[in-house]
Design a protein around this motif. Structure first.
Motif, PDB file in Angstrom:
ATOM      1  N   VAL A 177      -1.836  -1.021 -10.739  1.00  0.00           N
ATOM      2  CA  VAL A 177      -1.854  -1.374  -9.152  1.00  0.00           C
ATOM      3  C   VAL A 177      -0.322  -2.217  -8.343  1.00  0.00           C
ATOM      4  O   VAL A 177      -0.029  -1.320  -7.642  1.00  0.00           O
ATOM      5  CB  VAL A 177      -3.215  -1.864  -8.318  1.00  0.00           C
ATOM      6  N   TYR A 212       2.867  -0.278  -8.653  1.00  0.00           N
ATOM      7  CA  TYR A 212       3.265   1.983  -7.590  1.00  0.00           C
ATOM      8  C   TYR A 212       2.484   0.484  -6.156  1.00  0.00           C
ATOM      9  O   TYR A 212       3.079   1.409  -5.487  1.00  0.00           O
ATOM     10  CB  TYR A 212       1.912   2.673  -8.136  1.00  0.00           C
ATOM     11  N   ALA A 233       2.769   7.846  -5.260  1.00  0.00           N
ATOM     12  CA  ALA A 233       1.519   6.623  -5.139  1.00  0.00           C
ATOM     13  C   ALA A 233       1.169   6.915  -3.727  1.00  0.00           C
ATOM     14  O   ALA A 233       1.281   7.250  -2.820  1.00  0.00           O
ATOM     15  CB  ALA A 233       1.918   5.348  -4.999  1.00  0.00           C
ATOM     16  N   ASN A 247      -4.993   7.885  -5.591  1.00  0.00           N
ATOM     17  CA  ASN A 247      -5.065   6.500  -6.486  1.00  0.00           C
ATOM     18  C   ASN A 247      -5.054   5.901  -7.420  1.00  0.00           C
ATOM     19  O   ASN A 247      -5.222   5.587  -8.241  1.00  0.00           O
ATOM     20  CB  ASN A 247      -3.297   7.691  -6.842  1.00  0.00           C
ATOM     21  N   LEU A 248      -6.124   5.170  -6.172  1.00  0.00           N
ATOM     22  CA  LEU A 248      -6.194   3.439  -6.274  1.00  0.00           C
ATOM     23  C   LEU A 248      -7.972   4.167  -6.314  1.00  0.00           C
ATOM     24  O   LEU A 248      -8.752   4.962  -6.066  1.00  0.00           O
ATOM     25  CB  LEU A 248      -6.462   3.038  -4.980  1.00  0.00           C
ATOM     26  N   TYR A 259      -4.965   1.847 -11.422  1.00  0.00           N
ATOM     27  CA  TYR A 259      -4.721   2.833 -11.354  1.00  0.00           C
ATOM     28  C   TYR A 259      -4.927   4.403 -11.848  1.00  0.00           C
ATOM     29  O   TYR A 259      -4.324   4.259 -12.801  1.00  0.00           O
ATOM     30  CB  TYR A 259      -3.126   2.885 -10.868  1.00  0.00           C
TER      31      TYR A 259
END
Length: 174
Positions: free
Chosen positions: A74, A77, A108, A112-113, A155
């Motif tokens: 995380v 990115y 990103a 993506n989280l 991520y």
């Protein structure tokens, strides 16, 4: 004549001091690079654990401790806008946490989280989340009905639709 020289020296020293202060302060605040955030208005310093996760500990508006853990991916990115806000009895849910991320990489996205929320006993807490465009980043609001104790942000290279996007172009009904 002597007093003019002292005034000139004093002014030069003040100008030099102001330049030193101005250039020693970070020009762009990022909660990941500086390891400092304002957690509900109070400055919190993040600490790295043995796995490279950056952890911020604060107190939610519901007057209980809250730990937010960000994985190394995380941090690689995204940039973290250095403000973490909590709210109790809010529009989204009983307990709401808001963080804002700005992507560093072109691919990103907020999709993506991944967010894992647990209570004090270590049990997973169900949550819902929204994502709203906020400048060049995304403000993420996570809401739960049970009191959260720890939030793990990780991520994934695969995008998901876990967060509901909020249309920033909606007309205000009032």
């Amino acid at each position: 004549m002597n007093s003019k020289r002292w005034v000139f020296i004093l002014m030069a020293a003040l100008i030099a001091l102001s330049y030193v202060i101005m250039f020693s302060v970070e020009a762009k605040a990022d909660g990941f690079s500086s390891r400092l955030v304002k957690f509900d208005g109070k400055v919190a310093k993040g600490k790295l654990d043995s796995s490279g996760n950056l952890i911020f500990i604060g107190r939610g508006t519901w007057n209980a401790p809250l730990k937010i853990r960000f994985s190394p991916f995380v941090r690689a990115y995204f940039e973290l806008v250095p403000f973490i806000e909590t709210e109790s009895h809010g529009i989204l849910g009983e307990y709401t946490i808001t963080v804002t991320f700005v992507p560093k990489a072109r691919d990103a996205s907020h999709q993506n989280l991944r967010f894992g929320i647990t209570n004090r006993d270590g049990d997973e807490v169900t949550s819902n989340g929204v994502a709203a465009l906020n400048g060049s980043g995304w403000a993420i609001g996570l809401a739960t009905e049970r009191e959260p104790f720890e939030i793990n942000v990780s991520y994934s290279s695969e995008k998901s639709k876990d967060l509901t996007p909020v249309d920033s172009q909606q007309n205000n009904p009032s």
